[in-house]
Motif scaffolding. Structure first.
Motif, PDB file in Angstrom:
ATOM      1  N   ALA A 133      52.661  56.874 -10.597  1.00 55.29           N
ATOM      2  CA  ALA A 133      51.768  56.185  -9.660  1.00 55.29           C
ATOM      3  C   ALA A 133      51.496  57.033  -8.421  1.00 55.29           C
ATOM      4  O   ALA A 133      50.449  56.889  -7.779  1.00 55.29           O
ATOM      5  N   SER A 134      52.419  57.936  -8.089  1.00 50.87           N
ATOM      6  CA  SER A 134      52.241  58.766  -6.897  1.00 50.87           C
ATOM      7  C   SER A 134      51.162  59.826  -7.081  1.00 50.87           C
ATOM      8  O   SER A 134      50.692  60.408  -6.096  1.00 50.87           O
ATOM      9  N   LEU A 135      50.768  60.082  -8.316  1.00 51.69           N
ATOM     10  CA  LEU A 135      49.805  61.150  -8.573  1.00 51.69           C
ATOM     11  C   LEU A 135      48.447  60.861  -7.955  1.00 51.69           C
ATOM     12  O   LEU A 135      47.674  61.788  -7.670  1.00 51.69           O
ATOM     13  N   ASP A 136      48.132  59.600  -7.739  1.00 53.54           N
ATOM     14  CA  ASP A 136      46.859  59.265  -7.097  1.00 53.54           C
ATOM     15  C   ASP A 136      46.807  59.761  -5.654  1.00 53.54           C
ATOM     16  O   ASP A 136      45.725  59.864  -5.081  1.00 53.54           O
ATOM     17  N   GLY A 137      47.954  60.070  -5.079  1.00 52.31           N
ATOM     18  CA  GLY A 137      47.985  60.537  -3.702  1.00 52.31           C
ATOM     19  C   GLY A 137      48.087  62.032  -3.546  1.00 52.31           C
ATOM     20  O   GLY A 137      48.341  62.524  -2.438  1.00 52.31           O
ATOM     21  N   LEU A 138      47.865  62.778  -4.626  1.00 51.93           N
ATOM     22  CA  LEU A 138      48.036  64.228  -4.553  1.00 51.93           C
ATOM     23  C   LEU A 138      46.987  64.915  -3.690  1.00 51.93           C
ATOM     24  O   LEU A 138      47.162  66.085  -3.333  1.00 51.93           O
ATOM     25  N   GLY A 139      45.912  64.211  -3.344  1.00 45.03           N
ATOM     26  CA  GLY A 139      44.902  64.810  -2.476  1.00 45.03           C
ATOM     27  C   GLY A 139      45.336  64.908  -1.033  1.00 45.03           C
ATOM     28  O   GLY A 139      44.706  65.611  -0.233  1.00 45.03           O
ATOM     29  N   SER A 140      46.416  64.224  -0.694  1.00 46.70           N
ATOM     30  CA  SER A 140      46.924  64.254   0.681  1.00 46.70           C
ATOM     31  C   SER A 140      48.177  65.115   0.757  1.00 46.70           C
ATOM     32  O   SER A 140      48.911  65.249  -0.221  1.00 46.70           O
ATOM     33  N   TYR A 141      48.420  65.667   1.938  1.00 45.75           N
ATOM     34  CA  TYR A 141      49.633  66.454   2.126  1.00 45.75           C
ATOM     35  C   TYR A 141      50.860  65.543   2.094  1.00 45.75           C
ATOM     36  O   TYR A 141      50.792  64.380   2.518  1.00 45.75           O
ATOM     37  N   PRO A 142      51.991  66.070   1.594  1.00 46.00           N
ATOM     38  CA  PRO A 142      53.194  65.231   1.518  1.00 46.00           C
ATOM     39  C   PRO A 142      53.653  64.750   2.894  1.00 46.00           C
ATOM     40  O   PRO A 142      53.605  65.502   3.866  1.00 46.00           O
ATOM     41  N   ASP A 143      54.098  63.515   2.952  1.00 51.87           N
ATOM     42  CA  ASP A 143      54.646  62.926   4.177  1.00 51.87           C
ATOM     43  C   ASP A 143      56.051  62.416   3.854  1.00 51.87           C
ATOM     44  O   ASP A 143      56.213  61.424   3.152  1.00 51.87           O
TER      45      ASP A 143
END
Length: 358
Positions: free
Chosen positions: A52-62
């Motif tokens: 599910a986290s893969l949808d957020g790969l466009g953002s830098y890790p936080d």
């Protein structure tokens, strides 16, 4: 109890050899007893969280949320936590950032700490524990002048769990004491753990989520230490060292339900280890030194290299011991698996020993 004195050493052992080399390229044909990652992991719920986290790969890790979760799990302020790309990255940061003048590594143990120190230009001294002493640690064997001491607990490959009081006896002002607790969550109740302690001067505890949760390919671990040490290590890290999927996994593995699952797995591993040890005790050719408390057992057998090769031909990959300082090729490390797998291993071992004896 006696241990050899710490002495400056050359590098006769292959410090970069790891258990995955025993199974690499076999096409999945070998039963893997060489790698200490828990079987049948990661669990489905963790895979789903990571996916599910893969949808957020466009953002830098936080990493703020994951860091807070680790801190809460150990009852520490966030300033005492550093997330890393596995415990291996932490060894590199320690070697490069803390300015050790006389580092000492307690062996036999995981070889990456010494390799990282050598790569950073340090001359490394070793305290080599003896099989005759059950690989137990005598704090007096560590030179008083050592300003960085590295020890595993429970130790890979010996599976020995050192008492917390023995380890804290190594602490003193001006010394960094690094305790690698990568396998501590496989010990029921995490007895003898130092993670969460704030009363030990210079204490640096390393943890990994690789072993229990099957995340070797994701690279996630963390460091617990005084804020000034954390700041030095963080300054040596590259930007965004831990990926978003790894951060999500770290946070998920800190949840109460995950901790309960890990504890249940630790109790089952203890049962499975007892079954393996009972089976090994039937072989007069095999010696187990030390009291095993980890998810693996270290054995000694004459003709160990030949036995390992014969086991491989019979479908079982086990970890060679001669790459660990203090051991030679008569030592083999066996991962703890379920009763059925252990039964098959013991049959293969019986066959391999019979062939070796000819």
């Amino acid at each position: 109890m006696a241990a050899t004195c710490a002495v400056a050493t050359v590098q006769p052992h292959d410090l970069r050899h790891h258990g995955d080399a025993e199974v690499r390229g076999d096409g999945g044909a070998l039963v893997d007893l060489a790698v200490n990652v828990r079987a049948h992991t990661p669990p489905d719920w963790l895979k789903q969280r990571i996916a599910a986290s893969l949808d957020g790969l466009g953002s830098y890790p936080d990493g703020r949320s994951a860091r807070a979760a680790v801190a809460a799990r150990h009852g520490l302020p966030v300033g005492r936590v550093l997330l890393t790309a596995g415990a291996a990255e932490a060894f590199v940061l320690i070697a490069r950032a803390l300015g050790a003048r006389r580092p000492v590594v307690v062996h036999p143990q995981f070889t990456e700490p010494e390799a990282a120190l050598r790569d950073a230009g340090h001359t490394v001294e070793r305290v080599v524990l003896r099989a005759a002493d059950g690989f137990r640690l005598d704090p007096e064997a560590v030179p008083e002048e050592a300003d960085l001491v590295v020890v595993g607990n429970p130790t890979n490959p010996t599976s020995v769990l050192h008492p917390a009081a023995v380890l804290t006896a190594l602490a003193r002002p001006g010394r960094i004491l690094v305790v690698d607790e990568a396998f501590m969550d496989v010990v029921p109740g995490e007895r003898e753990a130092l993670a969460g302690r704030t009363d030990v001067p210079g204490l640096v505890v390393l943890r990994s989520l690789t072993k229990t949760w099957g995340l070797a390919g994701l690279r996630i671990g963390y460091v617990l230490a005084e804020p000034r040490v954390i700041a030095k290590l963080a300054a040596a890290q590259p930007l965004w060292p831990v990926s978003t999927p790894a951060l999500v996994a770290a946070e998920a593995c800190m949840a109460p339900a995950a901790l309960e699952e890990a504890e249940a797995a630790a109790r089952q591993i203890a049962v499975d280890r007892a079954h393996l040890l009972a089976g090994l005790a039937e072989f007069e050719e095999i010696t187990v030194s030390g009291v095993a408390q980890g998810p693996f057992v270290l054995i000694r057998v004459a003709g160990g290299a030949e036995v390992r090769a014969r086991l491989r031909s019979l479908g079982f990959a086990v970890r060679r011991g001669d790459t660990f300082p203090g051991l030679d090729d008569s030592w083999l490390r066996l991962a703890v698996r379920d009763r059925a797998t252990t039964g098959s291993l013991l049959q293969a071992l019986d066959h391999a020993l019979a062939l070796t004896a000819r």
